[in-house]
Design a protein around this motif. Structure first.
Motif, short mmCIF file in Angstrom:
data_model
loop_
_atom_site.label_atom_id
_atom_site.label_comp_id
_atom_site.label_asym_id
_atom_site.label_seq_id
_atom_site.Cartn_x
_atom_site.Cartn_y
_atom_site.Cartn_z
N ILE A 19 61.64 16.39 28.34
CA ILE A 19 60.29 16.86 28.69
C ILE A 19 59.98 16.41 30.11
O ILE A 19 59.98 15.21 30.40
CB ILE A 19 59.23 16.31 27.72
CG1 ILE A 19 59.57 16.71 26.28
CG2 ILE A 19 57.84 16.81 28.09
CD1 ILE A 19 58.69 16.05 25.23
N GLU A 20 59.72 17.36 30.98
CA GLU A 20 59.36 17.07 32.36
C GLU A 20 57.88 17.39 32.56
O GLU A 20 57.41 18.44 32.12
CB GLU A 20 60.18 17.91 33.33
CG GLU A 20 61.68 17.70 33.26
CD GLU A 20 62.42 18.68 34.15
OE1 GLU A 20 61.80 19.17 35.12
OE2 GLU A 20 63.60 18.97 33.87
N GLY A 50 48.79 19.50 25.58
CA GLY A 50 50.22 19.73 25.41
C GLY A 50 50.56 20.35 24.07
O GLY A 50 51.49 21.15 23.96
N THR A 51 49.79 20.00 23.04
CA THR A 51 50.06 20.51 21.70
C THR A 51 49.79 22.00 21.60
O THR A 51 50.60 22.76 21.05
CB THR A 51 49.21 19.77 20.66
OG1 THR A 51 49.60 18.40 20.63
CG2 THR A 51 49.37 20.37 19.28
N SER A 52 48.68 22.45 22.14
CA SER A 52 48.31 23.85 21.97
C SER A 52 49.16 24.79 22.82
O SER A 52 49.29 25.98 22.50
CB SER A 52 46.82 24.05 22.29
OG SER A 52 46.49 23.52 23.56
N VAL A 100 61.65 21.16 28.01
CA VAL A 100 60.28 21.65 28.21
C VAL A 100 59.81 21.16 29.57
O VAL A 100 59.90 19.97 29.88
CB VAL A 100 59.33 21.13 27.11
CG1 VAL A 100 57.89 21.53 27.43
CG2 VAL A 100 59.74 21.67 25.75
N VAL A 101 59.35 22.10 30.38
CA VAL A 101 58.82 21.77 31.70
C VAL A 101 57.34 22.10 31.70
O VAL A 101 56.95 23.22 31.35
CB VAL A 101 59.55 22.56 32.81
CG1 VAL A 101 58.95 22.24 34.18
CG2 VAL A 101 61.05 22.23 32.79
N CYS A 102 56.56 21.15 32.10
CA CYS A 102 55.10 21.30 32.06
C CYS A 102 54.51 21.04 33.43
O CYS A 102 54.88 20.07 34.10
CB CYS A 102 54.51 20.33 31.04
SG CYS A 102 52.72 20.37 30.94
N ALA A 103 53.61 21.89 33.84
CA ALA A 103 52.81 21.66 35.05
C ALA A 103 51.36 21.59 34.64
O ALA A 103 50.87 22.45 33.89
CB ALA A 103 53.02 22.78 36.07
N VAL A 104 50.66 20.56 35.10
CA VAL A 104 49.29 20.33 34.64
C VAL A 104 48.38 20.03 35.82
O VAL A 104 48.73 19.30 36.73
CB VAL A 104 49.25 19.17 33.61
CG1 VAL A 104 49.78 17.88 34.21
CG2 VAL A 104 47.84 18.96 33.09
N ASP A 105 47.21 20.66 35.78
CA ASP A 105 46.11 20.34 36.69
C ASP A 105 44.96 19.88 35.81
O ASP A 105 44.22 20.69 35.26
CB ASP A 105 45.73 21.55 37.53
CG ASP A 105 44.54 21.29 38.45
OD1 ASP A 105 43.94 20.20 38.37
OD2 ASP A 105 44.20 22.18 39.26
N GLY A 143 52.00 15.30 22.92
CA GLY A 143 51.47 16.58 22.48
C GLY A 143 52.55 17.62 22.28
O GLY A 143 52.50 18.41 21.33
N VAL A 144 53.53 17.63 23.17
CA VAL A 144 54.64 18.58 23.04
C VAL A 144 55.42 18.32 21.75
O VAL A 144 55.74 19.24 21.00
CB VAL A 144 55.56 18.48 24.27
CG1 VAL A 144 56.90 19.17 24.01
CG2 VAL A 144 54.88 19.11 25.49
N ILE A 145 55.72 17.06 21.47
CA ILE A 145 56.47 16.73 20.25
C ILE A 145 55.65 17.10 19.01
O ILE A 145 56.18 17.67 18.05
CB ILE A 145 56.84 15.24 20.26
CG1 ILE A 145 57.86 14.97 21.37
CG2 ILE A 145 57.39 14.80 18.90
CD1 ILE A 145 58.09 13.49 21.65
N PHE A 146 54.37 16.80 19.04
CA PHE A 146 53.50 17.14 17.92
C PHE A 146 53.45 18.66 17.72
O PHE A 146 53.51 19.16 16.59
CB PHE A 146 52.10 16.59 18.20
CG PHE A 146 51.21 16.43 16.99
CD1 PHE A 146 51.37 15.37 16.13
CD2 PHE A 146 50.20 17.34 16.73
CE1 PHE A 146 50.54 15.21 15.02
CE2 PHE A 146 49.36 17.19 15.64
CZ PHE A 146 49.54 16.12 14.77
#
Length: 740
Positions: free
Chosen positions: A688-689, A706-708, A627-632, A649-652
């Motif tokens: 998870i990145e 991250g969960t939603s 899972v690759v996540c970019a967040v602002d 959040g990703v795991i949940f």
């Protein structure tokens, strides 16, 4: 945390003078008090007409004013922060002290924490309007007032030093808990200056640091709560042991709304260590010397139940009711242009229905509460997200005045919204009223899952019209489900709508010229619903991002490129989408039955894009590899905590997407423990990145984002791998089996 109340009400503007009071405590300690709307009436006007002012030593020592939150600087220089937010794993007890330490110019290790006592008037979260930790709001709520409180204290300490040295304040500076006078090399510690600083006038205004001046904010400072959690000295609600405490556990009616008919407790009373049996209207508790005896006694009880009106209730019936509800009109949540006309003239029309189930919280620390009922007063030990509500609920259940209830708040071993509720506390009080000692009520895992308050079930009927180029010209959605807000905070539910239930379904990042969204409130009979790590977005983002993927497929366009073309009005959303796709290697080939899926959202004031890479075996089993996540999320206080929040959040969220569902048959929850309510295991957890976009905007929320986002990224990836579109959660592995 779980964070669930986004934009419930528009907070009233609060001036700095509404938020500050400075005084001198016993022992010559400086305290700076900062509060929320409504605090001003508690502050003493000074002759100059200001709302707050410094006070004399005598006044400070005799003042009855109770602060909403405060910084206390002791004679030894130790800084104590009393916090209205509770730590439940989200890192608040590190990131919020960082705000104080930054502006106060002290090392983070100099700051110690105290739980705030209950006081809804003084401690209300300014974003929520109530004293609560939730909705990914702690940093957002604390960002301005806590930095200002630190800056005011720093300014007054500098003024005190300058007065003592008879120099200009501008020639002095604060550093590491001291005030320095560079021209002469003199220095005084904050502890030495505390008494003098309390006599200084409150500055009319203070300058907060510019981002380029931050020395602590934005750094991966080590968490303050880690050592105690590692060495076992951290105290969670379940750990407390007041003198003479007994332990109780309970059986509750297996059917929602059922009652106790008869109880045969002879075998239970014969268990060594069992002290008494407490029979309530819908539950039976066993009180014992320890949990082992209480559980053995519980197993020995013979209870006959009256199942009551919901004996035939099933989730299938509830789902059917929700589906029917979407055929009728609902409350209009958002209306842009003329969606009906645009749909009628569209080159292509698509329609789909989506479904998400009830979900349990299944926190690692099961529900528990310790209560000592002394007749005319009650003492409570608990880990709660809503300490003031707990105090009020205890007073009501015990029949004592509010000021005769003392609540001790503790660390929480997982909240996710579950500990925004009061049912565990009131149940403990009901039992404690029958026990002549403190009693710790601990729910078994089975009781915790089968008597949870669940994330609502939702059903969506969604459609879109595309033009000749495959781009959306119309978007319609009608969805039905429970409104947690209508029960939890009725003023937040107006005209059939609340901001939590609709977040993620309206005000999308995409430019859609014609859009119509309706919501129908349907409460499931007997089944209690509650906030769950992002209630509205956890449902709505799944629907929105899954259906957006469907539109891209119908248009025969790449899912990332399709979304990108709709983001002309949202540069921050476009930036995270581009970054996530780049870091994930979006265009790189994958083996057969492997695929990548993308999701994009703006929720909790944070922009976030995720790319999930999955493989589906021939038997339909799904493995998420990466899972690759970019967040602002605006200004980042502690990047390590941001990353940890997204990972959690990703795991949940993966747990919910692959396994999560609560089903009811004959009025009974069918899941009972982690064998039937499965949790993602360590060997199933993907790499998870997390890539953080640098930003100077105010902070956004991180606890639930991250969960939603992860659910639709996973199901979109499954579509890319198999061509099977999943519109219902959890993932149906049977439907994904490869053809023979």
């Amino acid at each position: 945390m779980t964070d669930h109340l986004n934009n419930r009400s528009a907070p009233q503007p609060v001036s700095r003078r509404d938020m500050l009071k400075v005084g001198l405590g016993a022992g010559g300690a400086l305290f700076v008090v900062f509060g929320l709307p409504g605090l001003a009436k508690h502050l003493r006007p000074d002759p100059g007409g200001h709302t707050a002012s410094a006070v004399t030593k005598a006044e400070a020592e005799t003042s009855p004013f109770t602060p909403s939150a405060f910084i206390r600087i002791a004679a030894d220089g130790q800084v104590t922060l009393t916090m209205p937010y509770v730590e439940m794993g989200q890192g608040a007890y590190t990131s919020i002290p960082m705000l104080i330490a930054e502006e106060l110019e002290v090392d983070l290790e100099q700051v110690t924490l105290e739980h705030a006592p209950p006081d809804e008037t003084l401690y209300a979260n300014p974003l929520l309007g109530v004293q609560a930790t939730g909705n990914s709001s702690s940093i957002r709520a604390a960002w301005q007032p806590l930095r200002e409180a630190g800056a005011v204290a720093r300014t007054m300490l500098i003024a005190a030093a300058a007065a003592r040295w008879n120099v200009e304040s501008g020639s002095c500076r604060a550093q590491s808990g001291e005030v320095l006078h560079a021209p002469t090399g003199r220095r005084l510690s904050y502890g030495e200056l505390a008494a003098d600083a309390a006599q200084m006038p409150v500055p009319a205004r203070v300058e907060l640091k510019r981002p380029e001046e931050f020395r602590l904010i934005g750094t991966p400072a080590k968490r303050l709560d880690t050592p105690a959690k590692v060495d076992g000295t951290a105290v969670y609600g379940i750990d407390v042991r007041p003198a003479g405490v007994k332990v109780a556990t309970l059986a509750q009616s297996p059917v929602f709304g059922g009652r106790v008919k008869t109880v045969d407790d002879a075998a239970a009373r014969a268990v060594n260590g069992v002290r008494q049996i407490v029979v309530l209207g819908d539950a039976v508790a066993v009180v014992a010397d320890h949990m082992g005896a209480a559980k053995k006694g519980l197993e020995a009880l013979v209870i006959e139940w009256d199942d009551g009106p919901h004996a035939k209730l099933s989730t299938d019936a509830i789902a059917a009711e929700l589906e029917r509800a979407t055929l009728g009109p609902g409350a209009v949540a958002q209306d842009i242009g003329d969606a009906d006309s645009a749909m009628a003239s569209a080159a292509t029309q698509l329609e789909a229905t989506y479904y998400v189930p009830f979900l349990a919280h299944a926190t690692m620390e099961p529900m528990n509460c310790t209560v000592h009922f002394r007749g005319d007063e009650v003492e409570v030990w608990v880990g709660t997200q809503v300490i003031a509500r707990v105090q009020a609920a205890v007073a009501d259940a015990a029949g004592v005045p509010l000021d005769r209830v003392v609540v001790h708040n503790h660390l929480i071993g997982g909240g996710f919204g579950r500990r925004l509720e009061l049912d565990g506390v009131t149940r403990a009080v009901e039992i404690a009223k029958h026990v002549d000692a403190p009693v710790k009520v601990v729910w078994t895992r089975e009781a915790d899952i089968q008597h949870d308050m669940y994330r609502p079930m939702f059903f969506d009927r969604i459609s879109a019209g595309l033009d000749a180029k495959g781009m959306p010209v119309a978007w319609k959605n009608c969805f039905a489900g429970s409104s947690v807000m209508a029960r939890w905070w009725p003023p937040g539910f107006n005209n059939g709508l609340d901001a939590d239930t609709t977040e993620g379904a309206i005000h999308l990042v995409y430019s859609l010229p014609n859009m119509h969204v309706e919501y129908v409130r349907v409460e499931p009979p007997g089944i209690p619903t509650a906030f769950w790590r992002g209630v509205g977005p956890s449902h709505n983002v799944f629907v929105t991002e899954s259906f957006m993927d469907e539109l891209a497929a119908a248009a025969k366009q790449d899912p990332v490129a399709y979304r990108h073309a709709l983001l002309g009005q949202s540069p921050r959303a476009k930036a995270v989408l581009e970054l996530a796709a780049e870091k994930a290697g979006w265009a790189q080939p994958l083996p057969e039955r492997a695929g990548r899926g993308v999701s994009l959202q703006f929720a909790f004031a944070t922009y976030l894009a995720q790319v999930a890479e999955v493989e589906v075996n021939s038997d339909g089993g799904v493995r998420i590899r990466r899972v690759v996540c970019a967040v602002d999320c605006g200004t980042v206080v502690n990047p390590d905590i941001v990353r940890a929040q997204i990972q959690s959040g990703v795991i949940f969220g993966i747990t919910a997407a692959l396994y999560g569902q609560i089903t009811v048959k004959d009025g009974r929850v069918e899941q009972a423990n982690f064998d039937t309510y499965q949790i993602l295991r360590m060997d199933e957890t993907p790499a998870i990145e997390v890539h953080i976009v640098e930003s100077s905007e105010p902070p956004g929320g991180m606890g639930e984002a991250g969960t939603s986002a992860i659910g639709p990224a996973v199901t979109n990836a499954i579509f890319a791998a198999t061509g099977r579109r999943l519109r219902k959660l959890p993932v149906d592995t049977v439907a994904l089996r490869a053809p023979d």
